[in-house]
Motif scaffolding. Sequence first.
Motif, PDB file in Angstrom:
ATOM      1  N   LEU A   1      80.213 139.933 -64.101  1.00 42.46           N
ATOM      2  CA  LEU A   1      80.760 138.977 -63.140  1.00 42.46           C
ATOM      3  C   LEU A   1      81.641 139.681 -62.112  1.00 42.46           C
ATOM      4  O   LEU A   1      81.674 139.297 -60.933  1.00 42.46           O
ATOM      5  N   ALA A   2      82.323 140.733 -62.558  1.00 42.08           N
ATOM      6  CA  ALA A   2      83.241 141.452 -61.671  1.00 42.08           C
ATOM      7  C   ALA A   2      82.528 142.293 -60.609  1.00 42.08           C
ATOM      8  O   ALA A   2      83.171 142.811 -59.695  1.00 42.08           O
ATOM      9  N   THR A   3      81.193 142.418 -60.721  1.00 46.18           N
ATOM     10  CA  THR A   3      80.468 143.108 -59.646  1.00 46.18           C
ATOM     11  C   THR A   3      80.463 142.272 -58.372  1.00 46.18           C
ATOM     12  O   THR A   3      80.185 142.787 -57.286  1.00 46.18           O
ATOM     13  N   GLY A   4      80.757 140.966 -58.513  1.00 42.81           N
ATOM     14  CA  GLY A   4      80.766 140.107 -57.330  1.00 42.81           C
ATOM     15  C   GLY A   4      79.383 139.805 -56.794  1.00 42.81           C
ATOM     16  O   GLY A   4      79.227 139.451 -55.617  1.00 42.81           O
ATOM     17  N   THR A   5      78.359 139.934 -57.648  1.00 38.66           N
ATOM     18  CA  THR A   5      76.981 139.710 -57.189  1.00 38.66           C
ATOM     19  C   THR A   5      76.268 138.608 -57.972  1.00 38.66           C
ATOM     20  O   THR A   5      75.069 138.387 -57.791  1.00 38.66           O
ATOM     21  N   VAL A   6      76.994 137.921 -58.839  1.00 36.22           N
ATOM     22  CA  VAL A   6      76.376 136.879 -59.674  1.00 36.22           C
ATOM     23  C   VAL A   6      76.619 135.505 -59.049  1.00 36.22           C
ATOM     24  O   VAL A   6      77.763 135.136 -58.784  1.00 36.22           O
ATOM     25  N   ASP A   7      75.556 134.769 -58.843  1.00 36.98           N
ATOM     26  CA  ASP A   7      75.693 133.421 -58.284  1.00 36.98           C
ATOM     27  C   ASP A   7      75.696 132.355 -59.377  1.00 36.98           C
ATOM     28  O   ASP A   7      76.467 131.403 -59.310  1.00 36.98           O
ATOM     29  N   VAL A   8      74.849 132.513 -60.380  1.00 39.07           N
ATOM     30  CA  VAL A   8      74.812 131.572 -61.506  1.00 39.07           C
ATOM     31  C   VAL A   8      74.772 132.361 -62.807  1.00 39.07           C
ATOM     32  O   VAL A   8      73.967 133.282 -62.951  1.00 39.07           O
TER      33      VAL A   8
ATOM     34  N   PRO B   1      84.912 132.951 -73.986  1.00 37.53           N
ATOM     35  CA  PRO B   1      85.532 131.670 -73.629  1.00 37.53           C
ATOM     36  C   PRO B   1      86.442 131.722 -72.409  1.00 37.53           C
ATOM     37  O   PRO B   1      86.799 130.677 -71.873  1.00 37.53           O
ATOM     38  N   ALA B   2      86.819 132.932 -71.964  1.00 38.97           N
ATOM     39  CA  ALA B   2      87.800 133.021 -70.868  1.00 38.97           C
ATOM     40  C   ALA B   2      87.188 133.515 -69.565  1.00 38.97           C
ATOM     41  O   ALA B   2      87.889 134.052 -68.706  1.00 38.97           O
ATOM     42  N   ILE B   3      85.880 133.313 -69.388  1.00 38.72           N
ATOM     43  CA  ILE B   3      85.248 133.848 -68.176  1.00 38.72           C
ATOM     44  C   ILE B   3      85.449 132.956 -66.961  1.00 38.72           C
ATOM     45  O   ILE B   3      85.040 133.304 -65.860  1.00 38.72           O
ATOM     46  N   ASP B   4      86.128 131.806 -67.149  1.00 37.00           N
ATOM     47  CA  ASP B   4      86.358 130.946 -65.982  1.00 37.00           C
ATOM     48  C   ASP B   4      87.215 131.647 -64.933  1.00 37.00           C
ATOM     49  O   ASP B   4      87.040 131.429 -63.733  1.00 37.00           O
ATOM     50  N   MET B   5      88.124 132.531 -65.400  1.00 37.41           N
ATOM     51  CA  MET B   5      88.971 133.278 -64.448  1.00 37.41           C
ATOM     52  C   MET B   5      88.129 134.227 -63.606  1.00 37.41           C
ATOM     53  O   MET B   5      88.358 134.397 -62.401  1.00 37.41           O
ATOM     54  N   TYR B   6      87.128 134.844 -64.227  1.00 37.86           N
ATOM     55  CA  TYR B   6      86.229 135.742 -63.489  1.00 37.86           C
ATOM     56  C   TYR B   6      85.362 134.937 -62.526  1.00 37.86           C
ATOM     57  O   TYR B   6      85.132 135.355 -61.389  1.00 37.86           O
ATOM     58  N   ALA B   7      84.867 133.790 -63.008  1.00 41.46           N
ATOM     59  CA  ALA B   7      84.018 132.956 -62.166  1.00 41.46           C
ATOM     60  C   ALA B   7      84.758 132.506 -60.907  1.00 41.46           C
ATOM     61  O   ALA B   7      84.198 132.481 -59.807  1.00 41.46           O
TER      62      ALA B   7
ATOM     63  N   ALA C   1      81.428 132.781 -58.965  1.00 41.47           N
ATOM     64  CA  ALA C   1      80.189 132.549 -59.713  1.00 41.47           C
ATOM     65  C   ALA C   1      80.187 131.121 -60.260  1.00 41.47           C
ATOM     66  O   ALA C   1      81.243 130.556 -60.541  1.00 41.47           O
ATOM     67  N   THR C   2      79.019 130.553 -60.392  1.00 40.91           N
ATOM     68  CA  THR C   2      78.870 129.209 -60.947  1.00 40.91           C
ATOM     69  C   THR C   2      78.468 129.313 -62.420  1.00 40.91           C
ATOM     70  O   THR C   2      77.474 129.976 -62.754  1.00 40.91           O
ATOM     71  N   LEU C   3      79.242 128.674 -63.305  1.00 36.14           N
ATOM     72  CA  LEU C   3      78.965 128.709 -64.734  1.00 36.14           C
ATOM     73  C   LEU C   3      78.130 127.491 -65.126  1.00 36.14           C
ATOM     74  O   LEU C   3      78.496 126.356 -64.815  1.00 36.14           O
TER      75      LEU C   3
ATOM     76  N   ILE D   1      82.663 125.716 -72.493  1.00 42.81           N
ATOM     77  CA  ILE D   1      83.828 126.577 -72.318  1.00 42.81           C
ATOM     78  C   ILE D   1      84.639 126.117 -71.114  1.00 42.81           C
ATOM     79  O   ILE D   1      84.134 125.374 -70.262  1.00 42.81           O
ATOM     80  N   PRO D   2      85.898 126.544 -71.018  1.00 46.59           N
ATOM     81  CA  PRO D   2      86.709 126.178 -69.854  1.00 46.59           C
ATOM     82  C   PRO D   2      86.040 126.624 -68.551  1.00 46.59           C
ATOM     83  O   PRO D   2      85.443 127.701 -68.482  1.00 46.59           O
ATOM     84  N   GLY D   3      86.121 125.784 -67.553  1.00 42.71           N
ATOM     85  CA  GLY D   3      85.574 126.139 -66.251  1.00 42.71           C
ATOM     86  C   GLY D   3      84.089 125.890 -66.098  1.00 42.71           C
ATOM     87  O   GLY D   3      83.506 126.179 -65.044  1.00 42.71           O
TER      88      GLY D   3
END
Length: 340
Positions: A35-42, A52-58, A63-65, A74-76
């Motif tokens: 996710l941190a590559t900044g290239t993920v859309d979904v 469980p804590a990837i909402d901060m990265y999204a 990115a759309t979860l 999960i949160p987010g």
Amino acid sequence: VVGSIETGQELLQRFEMDDVFVGLMGNWLAIEPLLATGTVDVLAMEENCSPPAIDMYAEKYQATLVSISTIIDIPGLQHKLPYDPSETDKIVETLIDLAIDNFKKRKGKVTPKVPQYKTKAIAGFSTEAVLGALGNKLDPLVEVIAAGKIKGVVALANCSTLRNGPQDWNTVNLTKQLIKKDILVVAGGCGNHALEVAGLCNLDSIKEAGPGLQEICTALKIPPVLSFGTCTDTGRISMLVTALADHLDVDIPQLPIAVTAPEWMEQKATIDGVFAVAYGAYTHLSPTPFITGAPQLIKLLTEDVEGLTGGKVAVGDDPVEVANGIEAHIMTKRKGLGLH
């Protein structure tokens, strides 16, 4: 489409790579860096290994979860599209629309940073594929084991954890020690993804194997680590071992085999470990299971159970020491079969 953990592994085993499906990025601990590559859309999630804590990265990397399983909540989480075979086309179209909409939000706001490291892996081995490589009979495998060119076989069924060292460090280094000792490794789970990313599942890795295993891998054009798939493919690995035992007319505990889970973490790995011991296999676990406060249980799993099933548990966090222990077990079993 970039494959992620077990779902990505399933794709890797079933589809040719092209401009649409570009491969597998690794195991569950690689989701946050992905996710941190900044290239993920979904990020479409369908299993329970989603952090469980990837909402901060999204949020940070736009990115759309999306959950496509009722297991995931999960949160987010922004969208829930429970998988239904009759609705597959509709779900796919929705995912594509979400990705297009997300790209419009992400473009120009997030700077892509994609590592340039890529490696190849030969994936999708199975009992049938191994038999096919051997001419549809087990005699060639038996012959090279009897000759000592392959001392034995170790099944690595594994997660990935940070509880006993850096990500995948134990998995990769233990595997390197095993193949150096002419022990063939068959792998499944997040540990398998680690070995693929480390380059141990392609033909270039043959040079890291011992001389006997090198010779066999070169002749058969197979890597010294056979990628059998996901953590739920452990049963398929046991099918190969059972076929070998049936061919030799011996019981499982008599075979020069072992099981290792050098970075086990969650419930599926626990089930795999219990299965391996019940199956009759020497089973290495790291980190040490949470049973050290139960001396009778420790004695059962490390000593007494061997008299019941032929299997037992061994623990250890040092790859060299663990590999030595597995090799000693395999050599004992070889001796029992009259092999040297």
